[in-house]
Design an enzyme around this catalytic site. Structure first.
Site, PDB file in Angstrom:
ATOM      1  N   LYS A   1      13.416  29.393  29.026  1.00 44.58           N
ATOM      2  CA  LYS A   1      13.826  29.840  30.460  1.00 44.58           C
ATOM      3  C   LYS A   1      12.926  30.696  30.906  1.00 44.58           C
ATOM      4  O   LYS A   1      12.702  31.044  32.594  1.00 44.58           O
ATOM      5  CB  LYS A   1      15.753  30.279  30.468  1.00 44.58           C
ATOM      6  CG  LYS A   1      16.092  30.815  31.534  1.00 44.58           C
ATOM      7  CD  LYS A   1      17.357  30.918  30.986  1.00 44.58           C
ATOM      8  CE  LYS A   1      18.515  30.945  32.338  1.00 44.58           C
ATOM      9  NZ  LYS A   1      19.544  31.534  31.666  1.00 44.58           N
TER      10      LYS A   1
ATOM     11  N   CYS B   1      34.051  32.249  36.822  1.00 47.05           N
ATOM     12  CA  CYS B   1      34.538  32.996  37.485  1.00 47.05           C
ATOM     13  C   CYS B   1      36.170  32.320  37.824  1.00 47.05           C
ATOM     14  O   CYS B   1      36.791  33.544  36.786  1.00 47.05           O
ATOM     15  CB  CYS B   1      34.330  34.144  39.010  1.00 47.05           C
ATOM     16  SG  CYS B   1      32.712  34.189  38.021  1.00 47.05           S
TER      17      CYS B   1
ATOM     18  N   LYS C   1      32.456  24.340  44.924  1.00 49.99           N
ATOM     19  CA  LYS C   1      32.222  24.252  46.434  1.00 49.99           C
ATOM     20  C   LYS C   1      31.546  23.942  47.445  1.00 49.99           C
ATOM     21  O   LYS C   1      30.583  23.802  46.282  1.00 49.99           O
ATOM     22  CB  LYS C   1      32.784  25.853  46.203  1.00 49.99           C
ATOM     23  CG  LYS C   1      31.792  27.005  46.270  1.00 49.99           C
ATOM     24  CD  LYS C   1      32.175  28.012  46.163  1.00 49.99           C
ATOM     25  CE  LYS C   1      30.695  29.213  45.770  1.00 49.99           C
ATOM     26  NZ  LYS C   1      30.945  31.021  46.837  1.00 49.99           N
TER      27      LYS C   1
ATOM     28  N   GLU D   1      28.662  32.964  44.703  1.00 47.15           N
ATOM     29  CA  GLU D   1      27.476  31.576  44.640  1.00 47.15           C
ATOM     30  C   GLU D   1      27.410  31.174  45.729  1.00 47.15           C
ATOM     31  O   GLU D   1      27.968  31.170  46.909  1.00 47.15           O
ATOM     32  CB  GLU D   1      27.951  30.495  43.778  1.00 47.15           C
ATOM     33  CG  GLU D   1      27.817  31.086  41.838  1.00 47.15           C
ATOM     34  CD  GLU D   1      28.109  29.392  41.349  1.00 47.15           C
ATOM     35  OE1 GLU D   1      27.715  28.730  41.804  1.00 47.15           O
ATOM     36  OE2 GLU D   1      28.612  30.041  39.914  1.00 47.15           O
TER      37      GLU D   1
HETATM   38  C1  UDX Z   1      33.837  34.158  43.156  1.00 43.92           C
HETATM   39  C2  UDX Z   1      34.901  36.060  43.967  1.00 43.92           C
HETATM   40  O1  UDX Z   1      34.489  35.159  45.605  1.00 43.92           O
HETATM   41  C3  UDX Z   1      33.162  35.958  43.620  1.00 43.92           C
HETATM   42  O2  UDX Z   1      34.073  37.474  44.749  1.00 43.92           O
HETATM   43  C4  UDX Z   1      33.178  36.782  42.136  1.00 43.92           C
HETATM   44  O3  UDX Z   1      32.107  37.249  41.679  1.00 43.92           O
HETATM   45  C5  UDX Z   1      32.866  35.360  40.993  1.00 43.92           C
HETATM   46  O4  UDX Z   1      33.631  34.435  41.774  1.00 43.92           O
HETATM   47  P1  UDX Z   1      32.019  32.184  43.527  1.00 43.92           P
HETATM   48  O5  UDX Z   1      32.976  31.539  42.200  1.00 43.92           O
HETATM   49  O6  UDX Z   1      30.962  31.384  43.867  1.00 43.92           O
HETATM   50  O7  UDX Z   1      32.985  33.484  43.625  1.00 43.92           O
HETATM   51  O8  UDX Z   1      33.408  31.208  44.691  1.00 43.92           O
HETATM   52  P2  UDX Z   1      34.396  31.153  45.974  1.00 43.92           P
HETATM   53  O9  UDX Z   1      33.575  31.119  46.727  1.00 43.92           O
HETATM   54  O10 UDX Z   1      34.494  32.700  45.661  1.00 43.92           O
HETATM   55  O11 UDX Z   1      35.332  30.135  45.968  1.00 43.92           O
HETATM   56  C6  UDX Z   1      36.077  30.280  44.593  1.00 43.92           C
HETATM   57  C7  UDX Z   1      37.368  28.868  44.776  1.00 43.92           C
HETATM   58  O12 UDX Z   1      38.450  28.830  44.876  1.00 43.92           O
HETATM   59  C8  UDX Z   1      36.101  27.490  44.798  1.00 43.92           C
HETATM   60  O13 UDX Z   1      36.154  26.811  44.433  1.00 43.92           O
HETATM   61  C9  UDX Z   1      36.663  26.846  46.800  1.00 43.92           C
HETATM   62  O14 UDX Z   1      36.223  25.987  46.749  1.00 43.92           O
HETATM   63  C10 UDX Z   1      38.061  27.415  45.899  1.00 43.92           C
HETATM   64  N1  UDX Z   1      38.705  27.850  47.438  1.00 43.92           N
HETATM   65  C11 UDX Z   1      38.153  29.365  47.910  1.00 43.92           C
HETATM   66  C12 UDX Z   1      39.500  27.747  47.871  1.00 43.92           C
HETATM   67  O15 UDX Z   1      40.828  26.554  47.576  1.00 43.92           O
HETATM   68  N2  UDX Z   1      40.756  28.139  49.160  1.00 43.92           N
HETATM   69  C13 UDX Z   1      39.927  28.869  49.550  1.00 43.92           C
HETATM   70  O16 UDX Z   1      40.422  29.414  50.468  1.00 43.92           O
HETATM   71  C14 UDX Z   1      38.691  29.631  48.860  1.00 43.92           C
END
Ligand code: UDX
Length: 448
Positions: free
Chosen positions: A39, A268, A331, A160
């Site tokens: 890496k 996360c 997502k 992300e």
């Molecule tokens: C998340 C947090 O937002 C971030 O602050 C933290 O540091 C890491 O975890 P991320 O894992 O990139 O970030 O995903 P995020 O965009 O937050 O979405 C999380 C999940 O929730 C996804 O699977 C998304 O599809 C789902 N989601 C999000 C919903 O089902 N409904 C919503 O209204 C919003």
């Protein structure tokens, strides 16, 4: 300035690469460290192993300027750095719900014995409350610099797909520190953000650790709340997407993270909810967070619910049926399939004997690695061809543009289950489709 602190970033995963490249872009000298030599070689050659808009350019700029380099040597890191950012992974334990701290411990154990001068070890990894205090005691014991090697905590909140922007211009900064010196150094590191007016919360170590898990647990709770309401809407013949809009219009509630669907996944939210609950239990406050068990259960229940809808739509048995799946990433805008609800559903249906073909605009390569048993198509039309049931499982914007007539011409049956509420039920029904989504009124009752 000439004596700006020199930074190391320990662990070059999603968080580490982004942090390292962003800090280099702000003019800091940065050394990224990882135990994975392959890496490190790739990063030094400018290759970004993850999908993150804007990151490749920042990495290239950093390498070109000479401000950013990567190494496997902790000895070099100890000699180089004034501030050491710990960015290694803290996944869920294999044998439980809590966080696996083996990478954090290994990282600190490798670094601390080589620290001979004053420096900061700044944790960014998501850890259970109490970890930083324990690490500080260990560092004071094994670092030749003793107390002069201080431990702080500085959680990240980056999403992300928005990592660069969230790092360079976060909503807020949180630093858990134990001395004025540590605060002063971190104010220097984050001078550009402070100058831009981004608020900085200066706290104790435990509050900083909790900031991250509490934020993610709240976001997860919001999502599971609206998904639980979707289940009620399903029984009441009400419309959950309309209802979510109504709730979100109240500024006290807010519409963000109130989108119903197949629930949350990724690297996360799911593991942070579980780790928060597990740590609260260890601290004797498990009852206070007992509701998070429901948050997790509601979330996983959406996946089972989708499987049940697919079976029902296939006439009671899915074995031998052809299922087209749109989406594999956890997502949209990501190629990450860690704990992906979409891929989970696809795999469960395959396990039940269905012939599953998946299409995802970005995550096919990663999905293939963890789910080689599934078939993969190059296009949505490819996944739909011959399908008895079509499932929309990740909310990629391009799926909103799908043409019911075009898809209907290639499927075996015009049956679609919309797991992310992206399609217009009326348009699809008008095109002859059996459209189904949990919490959306059935065709016969939908006319107002
Ligand atoms: C998340 C947090 O937002 C971030 O602050 C933290 O540091 C890491 O975890 P991320 O894992 O990139 O970030 O995903 P995020 O965009 O937050 O979405 C999380 C999940 O929730 C996804 O699977 C998304 O599809 C789902 N989601 C999000 C919903 O089902 N409904 C919503 O209204 C919003």
């Amino acid at each position: 300035m000439t004596d700006r602190p020199r930074l190391t970033v320990l662990g070059t995963g999603y968080l580490g690469i982004t942090h390292a490249a962003c800090m280099a872009s702000e003019g800091f000298e940065v050394l990224g460290v990882d135990v994975d030599a392959e890496k490190v070689a790739k990063l030094n050659a400018g290759e970004v192993p993850i999908y993150e808009p804007g990151l490749e350019e920042l990495l290239a700029d950093g390498l070109r300027s000479g401000r950013l380099q990567f190494t496997t040597s902790y000895e070099r890191a100890a000699e180089f750095g004034d501030v050491h950012f710990v960015c290694v992974g803290t996944p869920q334990r294999r044998d439980g719900q809590g966080a696996d701290l083996s990478q954090v411990n290994a990282c600190v154990n490798a670094l601390a014995p080589q620290l001979t001068r004053p420096c900061l070890i700044v944790g960014k990894s998501t850890v259970p409350a109490g970890t930083a205090v324990a690490l500080a005691a260990r560092v004071a014991e094994i670092a030749p610099a003793g107390d002069a090697a201080q431990v702080c905590w500085n959680p990240e909140f980056l999403r992300e797909g928005h990592g660069v922007q969230d790092t360079l211009s976060p909503d807020r900064l949180v630093i858990g520190v134990r001395s004025a010196r540590a605060e002063a150094v971190l104010r220097e590191v984050y001078a550009p953000q402070l100058a831009a007016g981004i608020p900085m919360f200066v706290t104790d170590l435990a509050t900083a650790e909790l900031a991250k898990v509490a934020a993610n647990a709240f976001l997860a709770t919001k999502i599971s709340f609206i998904n639980a309401v979707a289940e009620v809407c399903d029984k009441a013949n009400a419309n959950v997407t309309v209802l979510a809009g109504i709730l979100g219009a109240d500024p006290r509630i807010g519409g963000a993270f109130l989108q119903p669907g197949l629930g949350f996944g990724g690297g996360c939210l799911p593991k942070d909810v579980r780790a928060f609950l597990a740590r609260a239990g260890e601290l004797g406050a498990g009852d206070a967070l007992a509701f998070l068990r429901d948050v997790d259960a509601i979330n996983l229940g959406r996946r089972t619910g989708m499987v049940n809808l697919a079976v029902e739509a296939a006439g009671g048995s899915i074995a031998g049926k052809s299922v087209g799946v749109l989406g594999a990433a956890f997502k949209p805008g990501s190629d990450d399939v860690r704990d992906s609800p979409a891929l989970d559903v696809a795999q469960i249906l395959h396990g039940m004997g269905a012939e599953v073909t998946v299409y995802d605009p970005a995550a096919t390569e990663n999905a293939r690695k963890v789910a080689p048993e599934l078939k993969y198509a190059e296009t949505a039309i490819g996944a739909a061809t011959g399908a008895d049931v079509l499932l929309l499982l990740t909310d990629w914007p391009e799926f909103a543009q799908l043409d019911p007539a075009e898809l209907g011409a290639v499927t075996a049956a015009k049956t679609i289950i919309d797991g992310r509420y992206m399609l217009d039920p009326a348009a699809w029904r008008a095109a002859g489709w059996h459209y189904r989504a949990s919490g959306i009124p059935a065709a016969s009752t939908a006319d107002v």
